[in-house]
Enzyme design. Sequence first.
Site, PDB file in Angstrom:
ATOM      1  N   GLN A   1      -8.912  -3.194   8.084  1.00 20.51           N
ATOM      2  CA  GLN A   1      -8.006  -2.650   9.085  1.00 20.51           C
ATOM      3  C   GLN A   1      -8.537  -1.362   9.713  1.00 20.51           C
ATOM      4  OE1 GLN A   1      -3.670  -2.932   8.284  1.00 20.51           O
ATOM      5  NE2 GLN A   1      -4.278  -3.650   6.272  1.00 20.51           N
TER       6      GLN A   1
ATOM      7  N   LYS B   1       0.816  -1.206   0.000  1.00 26.21           N
ATOM      8  CA  LYS B   1       0.000   0.000   0.000  1.00 26.21           C
ATOM      9  C   LYS B   1       0.858   1.268   0.000  1.00 26.21           C
ATOM     10  CE  LYS B   1      -1.296   1.217   3.850  1.00 26.21           C
ATOM     11  NZ  LYS B   1      -1.642   2.066   4.966  1.00 26.21           N
ATOM     12  N   THR B   2       1.809   1.325   0.918  1.00 24.36           N
ATOM     13  CA  THR B   2       2.671   2.499   1.018  1.00 24.36           C
ATOM     14  C   THR B   2       3.479   2.669  -0.254  1.00 24.36           C
ATOM     15  OG1 THR B   2       2.859   1.906   3.314  1.00 24.36           O
ATOM     16  CG2 THR B   2       4.255   3.681   2.551  1.00 24.36           C
TER      17      THR B   2
ATOM     18  N   ASP C   1      -4.109   8.417   2.708  1.00 20.10           N
ATOM     19  CA  ASP C   1      -3.706   7.115   3.234  1.00 20.10           C
ATOM     20  C   ASP C   1      -4.704   6.691   4.310  1.00 20.10           C
ATOM     21  OD1 ASP C   1      -2.192   4.913   3.725  1.00 20.10           O
ATOM     22  OD2 ASP C   1      -0.658   5.947   4.896  1.00 20.10           O
ATOM     23  N   GLU C   2      -4.825   5.415   4.542  1.00 16.15           N
ATOM     24  CA  GLU C   2      -5.696   4.893   5.615  1.00 16.15           C
ATOM     25  C   GLU C   2      -7.095   5.504   5.553  1.00 16.15           C
ATOM     26  OE1 GLU C   2      -4.363   2.560   7.328  1.00 16.15           O
ATOM     27  OE2 GLU C   2      -2.305   3.041   7.930  1.00 16.15           O
TER      28      GLU C   2
ATOM     29  N   ARG D   1       0.973  -8.008  11.127  1.00 18.27           N
ATOM     30  CA  ARG D   1       2.227  -7.258  11.283  1.00 18.27           C
ATOM     31  C   ARG D   1       3.428  -8.169  11.091  1.00 18.27           C
ATOM     32  NH1 ARG D   1       0.772  -3.498   9.439  1.00 18.27           N
ATOM     33  NH2 ARG D   1      -1.079  -4.761   9.127  1.00 18.27           N
TER      34      ARG D   1
END
Length: 780
Positions: A266, A43-44, A235-236, A631
């Site tokens: 998430q 994603k990043t 983002d997010e 994670r």
Amino acid sequence: MYFCPHKIKHVNNILSDLNEVQRQAVESINGPVMVIAGAGSGKTRVLTYRVAHLISTGVDPFNVLALTFTNKAAREMKGRILQLVGNSDARNVWMGTFHSVFSKILRIDGHLLGYPSNYTIYDTDDSKSLIKTILKELDLDPKVYQPNVVLDRISSCKSSLIPAEDYIINSEFQEQDRAASKPKMGEIMMRYKNRCFKAQAMDFDDLLFNTNVLLRDFPEILYKYQQKFRYILVDEYQDTNFAQYMIIKKLAARFENICVVGDDAQSIYAFRGANIQNILNFKNDYPDLKTFKLEQNYRSTQTIVKAANSIIVNNKEQIFKEVWTENAEGVLIPVLHGSSDNEEGRMIAQSIFETKMYNQLPNDAFAILYRTNAQSRSIEEALRKLNIPYRIYGGLSFYKRKEIKDLLAYFRLAINLNDEEALNRIINYPARGIGKTSLEHIIVKANEENKSQWEVISEGKMAGINTGTLTKISEFVLMIKSFRAQLKTRNAYDLAKHIASSSGIMKELYEDKTPEGLSRYENIEELLNAIKDFSEKEPEPSFENGGEISTSIRTLDEFMQDIALLTDADNDNENDNDKVALMTIHSAKGLEFPYVYITGMEENLFPSMQSLSSRSDLEEERRLFYVALTRARIRVTLTYADMRYRWGTLTPCEPSRFIDEIDTVYLDIPRKAPSAFGPNRSENGTLSGLPASLFQQKNLKRLDKVSPASGTTDNGGSFEPSDAADIQPGMEVDHQKFGRGKVLNVEGDASNRKATVFFNGIGQKQLLLKFAKLKIIKAE
DNA sequence: GTGTGATATCTTTTT
DNA sequence: GATATCACAC
């Protein structure tokens, strides 16, 4: 003018790093785009490459806005983009948290709403303390109107863009408040609002609320920012609340070049107003939306990905997607079980110790996650016993410590005389004989005459206060005035030092010889050092001055604006980073670690007691567990205890339902509880459930490429560092932990030589050559 | 007005 | 176990 053939080639090369979907998401630069990105799916990467791609195709960085939730995410992204574009133009992208970007807008244009550009930002403590004052004034019982609950209510109204004026006349809210026997809620809200405004202060929610008002009521301002932010990235997105949603929608309305990235699975911030519908309904707002789903996970083993999938299917509300991976199957998920929280800690420490030795891993390959900050203690103790260095992220932030807040309050008051919370905090600290009754007189008079407290005390005429106290008050006023007079003329560090000593804070703390007093004194020194660093740093180019680097002095005023929205996680000490990470699951979002321990897997703790009453809360807890699991790259371990100290007393615990929800084929549950210190062997005879073959599995190579942390075991003893004295700027070097990188700069004398190195995929690090082992690969 | 000691309440999670 | 508030002696 941004056309540069060399650069484009560079970025095209990078585009080949991306998979098909990622590449499409990066290249669709015009029109609305939504990227649904499963955990660990890059994603990043998509976000950073997209910005880099925009710039390299000729978009002016000044026209790009990128919004994140944490400063850390913003900083990392900026670093990576700078690396990709290889050009300082990228510094001109407005990249930051919602709160920091909007606070900047309000500093520039907030005067239209009646705020000065140096308005104060109230943090949660300030807000709560103001609420307590208001409760006292209205003679309300703080047990009925719990400040936390009141603040929550105020906060969620503002996140939903409901002004206090509407709230107080809304019959539905009145009904609810009567039912909750809090009929005065509306009145508290109005007072709170007026007091903040009078103090020229905004709380966190006001930053969003007022930005929305500004863009709603001033078309020319809206036009200005629409023109400026032609390309918007968020983002997010799953964690945005209604206010954020509306602001983004307004800003993007003109060009509709908006790209939101998120993962509904998430979403873990509904408790503070995040609205999962924002992402679920995004396509209703933009009919010609392009949607991309990133489903391939590059981070974790098959076991972890599948276990996480088996958890999340228990949730009803979600966008369908199937996360999969080509990575190795990996080890099963060990479930460790101790008799108490202390034993849980011991088992974790023991497991880390063994895994570390067995695989020759650095400490920072490990992370220990928990639901609540309070859980860290028993774990810390156990780690200390085994001499495992650790670092706690979150918890009480440096800037929230009492002594720091005290000194900052002096700065705040000097900058904004109307800052009530700052005034109340320091008017009698250090003690100068202006006590509770005097302060009450001041507050009453200020309310009666509709003045600020500062106006009242600077006029000096107050009935009911004896002359001795009046003298002390006027001395205090004079002192603050003299600080204020120096704001523009002295640099931040000089003035801060002056204030620290002449306010009496230094003396007060210096005389306290207890260990706590000593550490408070050191904290003040640390703060002053931070201000010193700030004073010497080049100011960032900004929108207001057209990106030009200004040469004027850096003032205390600027420092305060810089730190108002900072949190603990932001002062990373790059030099001592080989530590086990301890943090809440919330703060672990967006991070990854080779080995992860999820602790306190118990009913009423995780899922938390408060979440058990509603399905949507429970689903949020489950998403939180999903975040925790994903994670991990190589192994995730679950732990729980039979008994745990809570509120100071030992309480029995039950294993969490979330353990049962994982398909058992992915779990490794030792038949008998392992002893606390013996080697922790599981049924298949592996050490801590970790087969040695893991590192030989070919598919895991792919993981190693992403982050070299685990790759070090592959070439075990063959790493021979070069002499520190030979390291020069421009060289390509290899680091055991960070992998390949380029030396940007070397400074300091022989014993203290420091190198700045940019590591691929990790970012810039400052390394003390005395300690860091670097191998020269290419000497330029 | 200040300082001390007792006691109630607490725990989600963060910008 | 820790912090915030309260009661009481100086």
